[in-house]
Design an enzyme around this catalytic site. Structure first.
Site, PDB file in Angstrom:
ATOM      1  N   LYS A  44      -7.665  -5.372   5.222  1.00  0.00           N
ATOM      2  CA  LYS A  44      -7.039  -6.568   4.899  1.00  0.00           C
ATOM      3  C   LYS A  44      -6.866  -7.572   6.257  1.00  0.00           C
ATOM      4  O   LYS A  44      -5.389  -7.591   6.499  1.00  0.00           O
ATOM      5  CB  LYS A  44      -5.437  -5.737   5.412  1.00  0.00           C
ATOM      6  N   LYS A  46      -6.194  -5.760   9.089  1.00  0.00           N
ATOM      7  CA  LYS A  46      -5.635  -5.411  10.280  1.00  0.00           C
ATOM      8  C   LYS A  46      -5.584  -4.438  10.655  1.00  0.00           C
ATOM      9  O   LYS A  46      -6.596  -3.686  10.418  1.00  0.00           O
ATOM     10  CB  LYS A  46      -4.002  -4.842   8.924  1.00  0.00           C
TER      11      LYS A  46
HETATM   12  N1  C2G Z   1       8.787  -2.897   4.042  1.00  0.00           N
HETATM   13  C1  C2G Z   1       9.912  -4.364   3.498  1.00  0.00           C
HETATM   14  N2  C2G Z   1      11.133  -4.360   4.298  1.00  0.00           N
HETATM   15  C2  C2G Z   1      10.685  -4.526   5.867  1.00  0.00           C
HETATM   16  C3  C2G Z   1       8.804  -5.030   5.974  1.00  0.00           C
HETATM   17  C4  C2G Z   1       8.349  -3.895   4.888  1.00  0.00           C
HETATM   18  O1  C2G Z   1      11.264  -3.664   2.465  1.00  0.00           O
HETATM   19  N3  C2G Z   1      11.222  -5.585   6.550  1.00  0.00           N
HETATM   20  C5  C2G Z   1       8.054  -3.007   3.319  1.00  0.00           C
HETATM   21  C6  C2G Z   1       7.074  -3.609   2.351  1.00  0.00           C
HETATM   22  O2  C2G Z   1       7.106  -4.245   1.352  1.00  0.00           O
HETATM   23  C7  C2G Z   1       5.709  -2.853   2.239  1.00  0.00           C
HETATM   24  C8  C2G Z   1       6.591  -1.257   2.319  1.00  0.00           C
HETATM   25  O3  C2G Z   1       6.870  -1.573   3.197  1.00  0.00           O
HETATM   26  O4  C2G Z   1       6.531  -2.301   0.847  1.00  0.00           O
HETATM   27  C9  C2G Z   1       5.588  -0.949   3.741  1.00  0.00           C
HETATM   28  O5  C2G Z   1       5.105  -2.393   4.120  1.00  0.00           O
HETATM   29  P1  C2G Z   1       3.349  -3.050   4.679  1.00  0.00           P
HETATM   30  O6  C2G Z   1       3.355  -1.246   6.027  1.00  0.00           O
HETATM   31  O7  C2G Z   1       3.384  -3.499   5.157  1.00  0.00           O
HETATM   32  O8  C2G Z   1       2.532  -2.551   3.342  1.00  0.00           O
HETATM   33  P2  C2G Z   1       1.585  -3.248   2.604  1.00  0.00           P
HETATM   34  O9  C2G Z   1       0.679  -3.690   4.542  1.00  0.00           O
HETATM   35  O10 C2G Z   1       1.944  -4.319   2.976  1.00  0.00           O
HETATM   36  O11 C2G Z   1       0.704  -3.057   2.902  1.00  0.00           O
HETATM   37  O12 C2G Z   1      -1.815  -2.131  -1.391  1.00  0.00           O
HETATM   38  C10 C2G Z   1      -0.587  -2.357  -0.606  1.00  0.00           C
HETATM   39  C11 C2G Z   1      -0.419  -2.563   0.205  1.00  0.00           C
HETATM   40  O13 C2G Z   1      -1.684  -1.185   0.951  1.00  0.00           O
HETATM   41  C12 C2G Z   1       1.029  -2.548   0.907  1.00  0.00           C
END
Ligand code: C2G
Length: 129
Positions: A44, A46
């Site tokens: 990703k 990341k």
């Molecule tokens: N999230 C949220 N509010 C934030 C930050 C994150 O609601 N201020 C939610 C994101 O929308 C996600 C979850 O927390 O549903 C995890 O966020 P991340 O760790 O950033 O996940 P991401 O990188 O979006 O990976 O297959 C899907 C991916 O693995 C998602």
């Protein structure tokens, strides 16, 4: 027993993540979190601050989380829904619509993100202190 699943990296765990996990658990009785592996994150573009094992340990300490499994590919969601007998798939609405293909197997719920907080913002603000 309504079983819920959600996916994510959950690096530098913050209240936005906790808000998501709490509301995801409210969708049912049992919450599975598919946690992005370090290798999947590399795909990703990341690199998380905490390793998979460190992130997994933190998630397992959260009262809303019942099980943590590795997320190793984009394709595993369809098989995960069957394998873990999932009734509801939940993601933050930054992913709105992206996983609607799962609707043939389970409910798909996109929850509003928590504004003002993100792992990127934490890193940036700490860097600029
Ligand atoms: N999230 C949220 N509010 C934030 C930050 C994150 O609601 N201020 C939610 C994101 O929308 C996600 C979850 O927390 O549903 C995890 O966020 P991340 O760790 O950033 O996940 P991401 O990188 O979006 O990976 O297959 C899907 C991916 O693995 C998602």
């Amino acid at each position: 027993m309504r079983r819920v699943i959600t996916y994510g990296t959950f690096d530098l765990l913050h209240y936005g993540h906790i808000n998501l996990l709490r509301r995801a658990k409210e969708q049912g009785d049992y919450l599975v979190v598919a946690l992005s592996s370090d290798e999947f994150n590399a795909g990703k573009g990341k690199k998380s601050f905490f390793t998979y094992e460190e992130r997994k340990a933190m998630l397992e300490a959260i009262r809303y989380v019942d099980m943590v499994i590795p997320e190793e590919s984009w394709e595993q969601k369809m098989t995960d829904v069957d394998k873990y007998e999932i009734d509801v798939f939940v993601m933050g609405d930054d992913w709105e619509g992206k996983f609607d293909f799962l609707k043939e197997k389970c409910e798909v719920v996109y929850l509003p993100r928590t504004p003002e907080i993100s792992t990127t913002k934490i890193k940036t603000e700490l860097h600029n202190k």
